[in-house]
Design an enzyme around this catalytic site. Structure first.
Site, PDB file in Angstrom:
ATOM      1  N   ASP A   1      -7.757  -7.418   0.641  1.00 37.44           N
ATOM      2  CA  ASP A   1      -6.799  -7.630   1.726  1.00 37.44           C
ATOM      3  C   ASP A   1      -7.450  -7.168   3.017  1.00 37.44           C
ATOM      4  O   ASP A   1      -8.313  -6.289   2.993  1.00 37.44           O
ATOM      5  CB  ASP A   1      -5.523  -6.793   1.541  1.00 37.44           C
ATOM      6  CG  ASP A   1      -5.711  -5.366   2.004  1.00 37.44           C
ATOM      7  OD1 ASP A   1      -6.328  -4.569   1.262  1.00 37.44           O
ATOM      8  OD2 ASP A   1      -5.299  -5.032   3.128  1.00 37.44           O
TER       9      ASP A   1
ATOM     10  N   GLY B   1     -10.945   4.003   0.637  1.00 37.37           N
ATOM     11  CA  GLY B   1     -11.852   4.797   1.472  1.00 37.37           C
ATOM     12  C   GLY B   1     -13.132   4.083   1.836  1.00 37.37           C
ATOM     13  O   GLY B   1     -14.116   4.715   2.203  1.00 37.37           O
TER      14      GLY B   1
ATOM     15  N   CYS C   1      -6.528 -28.026  11.929  1.00 33.74           N
ATOM     16  CA  CYS C   1      -7.698 -28.893  12.060  1.00 33.74           C
ATOM     17  C   CYS C   1      -7.369 -30.361  11.852  1.00 33.74           C
ATOM     18  O   CYS C   1      -8.035 -31.235  12.393  1.00 33.74           O
ATOM     19  CB  CYS C   1      -8.802 -28.423  11.115  1.00 33.74           C
ATOM     20  SG  CYS C   1      -9.480 -26.825  11.647  1.00 33.74           S
TER      21      CYS C   1
ATOM     22  N   GLN D   1     -11.307   7.444  -4.872  1.00 40.64           N
ATOM     23  CA  GLN D   1     -11.826   7.944  -3.600  1.00 40.64           C
ATOM     24  C   GLN D   1     -13.172   8.628  -3.855  1.00 40.64           C
ATOM     25  O   GLN D   1     -13.746   8.481  -4.924  1.00 40.64           O
ATOM     26  CB  GLN D   1     -10.808   8.904  -2.955  1.00 40.64           C
ATOM     27  CG  GLN D   1      -9.550   8.208  -2.438  1.00 40.64           C
ATOM     28  CD  GLN D   1      -9.805   7.331  -1.201  1.00 40.64           C
ATOM     29  OE1 GLN D   1     -10.907   7.308  -0.640  1.00 40.64           O
ATOM     30  NE2 GLN D   1      -8.785   6.559  -0.807  1.00 40.64           N
TER      31      GLN D   1
ATOM     32  N   ASP E   1       0.866  -1.177   0.000  1.00 38.76           N
ATOM     33  CA  ASP E   1       0.000   0.000   0.000  1.00 38.76           C
ATOM     34  C   ASP E   1       0.906   1.231   0.000  1.00 38.76           C
ATOM     35  O   ASP E   1       2.132   1.115  -0.030  1.00 38.76           O
ATOM     36  CB  ASP E   1      -0.955  -0.046   1.196  1.00 38.76           C
ATOM     37  CG  ASP E   1      -0.228   0.183   2.502  1.00 38.76           C
ATOM     38  OD1 ASP E   1       0.997   0.393   2.487  1.00 38.76           O
ATOM     39  OD2 ASP E   1      -0.893   0.167   3.552  1.00 38.76           O
ATOM     40  N   SER E   2       0.322   2.427   0.046  1.00 39.60           N
ATOM     41  CA  SER E   2       1.120   3.640  -0.120  1.00 39.60           C
ATOM     42  C   SER E   2       1.385   4.344   1.200  1.00 39.60           C
ATOM     43  O   SER E   2       2.044   5.371   1.232  1.00 39.60           O
ATOM     44  CB  SER E   2       0.376   4.603  -1.032  1.00 39.60           C
ATOM     45  OG  SER E   2      -0.837   4.998  -0.390  1.00 39.60           O
TER      46      SER E   2
ATOM     47  N   PHE F   1      -3.418   5.435   3.954  1.00 40.55           N
ATOM     48  CA  PHE F   1      -4.375   5.132   5.016  1.00 40.55           C
ATOM     49  C   PHE F   1      -3.740   5.327   6.393  1.00 40.55           C
ATOM     50  O   PHE F   1      -4.352   5.908   7.287  1.00 40.55           O
ATOM     51  CB  PHE F   1      -4.888   3.695   4.867  1.00 40.55           C
ATOM     52  CG  PHE F   1      -5.803   3.295   5.977  1.00 40.55           C
ATOM     53  CD1 PHE F   1      -7.115   3.761   6.023  1.00 40.55           C
ATOM     54  CD2 PHE F   1      -5.353   2.505   7.014  1.00 40.55           C
ATOM     55  CE1 PHE F   1      -7.959   3.420   7.072  1.00 40.55           C
ATOM     56  CE2 PHE F   1      -6.189   2.158   8.073  1.00 40.55           C
ATOM     57  CZ  PHE F   1      -7.490   2.622   8.094  1.00 40.55           C
TER      58      PHE F   1
ATOM     59  N   CYS G   1     -12.676 -28.553   7.736  1.00 42.79           N
ATOM     60  CA  CYS G   1     -11.425 -27.915   7.316  1.00 42.79           C
ATOM     61  C   CYS G   1     -10.295 -28.931   7.300  1.00 42.79           C
ATOM     62  O   CYS G   1     -10.223 -29.825   8.153  1.00 42.79           O
ATOM     63  CB  CYS G   1     -11.108 -26.800   8.301  1.00 42.79           C
ATOM     64  SG  CYS G   1      -9.557 -25.952   7.947  1.00 42.79           S
TER      65      CYS G   1
ATOM     66  N   CYS H   1      -6.912 -27.849   7.156  1.00 39.65           N
ATOM     67  CA  CYS H   1      -5.647 -27.154   7.413  1.00 39.65           C
ATOM     68  C   CYS H   1      -4.849 -27.928   8.463  1.00 39.65           C
ATOM     69  O   CYS H   1      -5.379 -28.815   9.132  1.00 39.65           O
ATOM     70  CB  CYS H   1      -5.887 -25.719   7.871  1.00 39.65           C
ATOM     71  SG  CYS H   1      -6.441 -25.535   9.581  1.00 39.65           S
TER      72      CYS H   1
ATOM     73  N   HIS I   1      -5.399 -21.370  10.676  1.00 41.63           N
ATOM     74  CA  HIS I   1      -6.764 -21.776  10.333  1.00 41.63           C
ATOM     75  C   HIS I   1      -7.549 -20.637   9.671  1.00 41.63           C
ATOM     76  O   HIS I   1      -8.212 -20.841   8.646  1.00 41.63           O
ATOM     77  CB  HIS I   1      -7.517 -22.274  11.566  1.00 41.63           C
ATOM     78  CG  HIS I   1      -8.960 -22.508  11.277  1.00 41.63           C
ATOM     79  ND1 HIS I   1      -9.404 -23.612  10.589  1.00 41.63           N
ATOM     80  CD2 HIS I   1     -10.056 -21.740  11.503  1.00 41.63           C
ATOM     81  CE1 HIS I   1     -10.710 -23.530  10.412  1.00 41.63           C
ATOM     82  NE2 HIS I   1     -11.134 -22.407  10.961  1.00 41.63           N
TER      83      HIS I   1
END
Lengths: 390, 390
Positions: free
Chosen positions: B279, B229, B322, B202, B106-107, B110, B317, B319, B348
């Protein structure tokens, strides 16, 4: 790993047997195999400590990857949280923590005696208050056997009285004699065929007491023996002296375990004096503070000089950490309090100790342990690491 | 994973290209492939967040194991510690953190706007004080490009002005227009052929502003577009409304990224509205507090009812967590503050999100996303999870 030796060819064997493969000609060092219901362990061996049913910051598969074969867990902690009955309900400690290899549990002796004002010792046992919520509890030899049988490790330790250093001859004698009486009570209370019960030699640094302790316990015919009450504040040379006169009194064909000791130098010195098993929180504890073992000595990763050092922690190491990450990155992780940092140093330090044990075993096999020791001390000052108990 | 697509058949391609594989007939959902210098990513995709050059509590190989293909890292945090020049010296972020797949940064927009009283916005940029030591810094579009080029991710984001919710039309307009002017400055300052620069739409929740922002940025021809935003305090239906009218203005053949959004319900709703990339710190953050996603809803592992529950976190699950551990064990680890506990819940939760994305992609391929959504809401209340930014 899941290779039980408790029933071979129809004949019932003891839960744990020790196979002496080789005695060194130049020292008391020896090579052996410890057969347990959860697999066989090459000795001399270092056991990573999983105090609360987890080796701090490690997963079971990471332990396997670095070659850990047997781990230790703590009765005192597990009794308080989550409780031995819950672990029994889970199917035992192996299943609860998803560790399929052998486990040894201590007896909680060391921990309750460390509580100081929070505990009261009588012939019956030790009354203590929990370090967590102040609740009152009583550990007797019988109670501790009940707990360890419920936890279900391959090896359980007797409930002993561990005195700190320095102490008086009188008190050391009293505690040692009580430890022997308690060992007898443990033996009577213990009835779990797939679990071995090891005795613990006490006597502080008094030769006469250590010798009496060893002789009395040996006459009770335990399947294994520990030397306890060391690394409790005494200088290292004194610890080695105690081993020098105590270990030869222990049975040749049974495993010998030096409790709570695991700095690299002490491990080498212990092996030279005939010790087969070690455990210590030192490698994992210092790892979480950012201190790592390397072949060339101790390294403190927060040190500014590693800021842009893009080489591995230890150039001679092939653990996941050293194969993958740089000192600069691990230093960054510690600086910003990221969990991955202490995971990586923990992997490395345990790998270092286990690799040290592998090399010690090779050196015993090649009759070159004294050269190995000499090489080791080129980089390690004996006092570079203190000792750490749980 | 290391499959560069920047030079194919002698022809220089853009660093990042997007291949649109399928558009849903029943919604705006689409399937695609994002080709980057560090490999190809199937979209829609969820990007785990590695704020400080590590996805909290995870190792790179654990990320690979759960099927993470692209991760996000934060310019603001990396600029402060360890510094972008150090990372450049290390050979870039991929090498520094030992992650061989694609990375998006990211920049810092935020983060610096979230500093409140600690920052001052001018046309030039944002002057701010570090949340760590109070030191003064200036982020301009040019400075942020310098930092992101030094970090070297596959995808860099433009420096934008992110306003919180609610806000006035006037302020939202001012910030949106500045974001467009800054996007132009970023485009001019950016010169790294193996790195794509994405723009950020934005305009808060004002349709007119969102539309203008989208049109102006699209005319600048960026290789990808984010909707920024959002998830800054507005109700979820309002976020969906903004997506409803904003996403259709973005180029069909370029990737669309909804920033900071990643609760399971928002991911499904975003995909239905034509979003390709997500994300969020939510899955990792709630994991460290002991809250996990399961197919049958949210589960708080500290709850007393799991004390002797010897079943996996999620029966559906596969994973590592689990497959290997029980609720009772993980609850114990949280109760005694053991690191392995939050490692296991993090594995998980990330696996859950990534598996959700795999199933979403399958559903798009099978034209059954609306059934998939219906099934999902049988167990998930839309408001069961809030949103979490970094």
């Amino acid at each position: 790993m899941p290779c039980s030796s408790s029933n071979l060819g129809g004949k019932l064997l003891p839960a744990v047997t020790f196979e002496l493969l080789k005695e060194s000609t130049e020292s008391k060092a020896r090579l052996g195999k410890l057969h347990t219901p959860h697999g066989t362990v090459d000795t001399p061996v270092f056991m990573p400590v999983g105090t609360q049913a987890t080796v701090k910051a490690m997963s079971p598969r990471e332990l396997e990857e670095i070659g850990a074969r047997i781990i230790l867990s703590n009765t005192y902690h597990l009794y308080l949280r989550p409780g031995h009955t819950l672990i029994q309900e889970a199917g035992g400690l192996h299943k609860f923590m998803a560790w399929s290899g052998p486990i040894l549990t201590d007896s909680g002796g060391f921990q309750v005696f460390s509580l100081g004002d929070l505990r009261k010792i009588t012939e019956e046992g030790v009354e203590f208050r929990s370090h967590i919520d102040g609740s009152k509890h009583l550990f007797t030899p019988e109670k501790v056997m009940e707990i360890e049988m419920a936890l279900g490790p391959d090896i359980a330790m007797v409930f002993d009285e561990c005195v700190s250093y320095p102490t008086t001859y009188e008190y050391a004698k009293e505690a040692m004699e009580r430890t022997t009486r308690w060992a007898e009570r443990c033996l009577k209370a213990h009835h779990k065929e797939d679990q071995a019960l090891f005795a613990i030699v006490q006597g502080s640094s008094f030769r006469e007491l250590r010798e009496k302790s060893a002789r009395d316990l040996v006459s009770l015919d335990f399947p294994g023996y520990a030397v306890g009450g060391l690394s409790v504040g005494e200088p290292k040379p004194l610890m080695y002296e105690v081993l020098d006169y105590t270990v030869p009194l222990l049975p040749l064909h049974k495993p010998r375990y030096l409790m709570g000791v695991g700095s690299p130098d002490c491990v080498i010195e212990g092996v030279l004096r005939g010790i087969d098993m070690f455990d210590c929180v030192l490698p994992t504890r210092i790892a979480r503070n950012g201190t790592v073992f390397t072949k060339l000595g101790k390294l403190v990763i927060r040190n500014a000089k590693y800021k842009n050092d893009f080489t591995p922690l230890d150039h001679h190491c092939d653990c996941y950490t050293c194969r993958t990450f740089t000192r600069a990155y691990i230093r960054h992780l510690f600086n910003v309090n990221e969990i991955l940092g202490l995971r990586l140093t923990t992997i490395h330090n345990l790998h270092f100790l286990l690799e040290l044990m592998r090399n010690i075993r090779k050196a015993i096999a090649a009759d070159s342990l004294s050269e190995f020791r000499e090489e080791f001390y080129r980089y390690y000052e004996p006092e570079q690491f203190g000792q750490n108990k749980n």
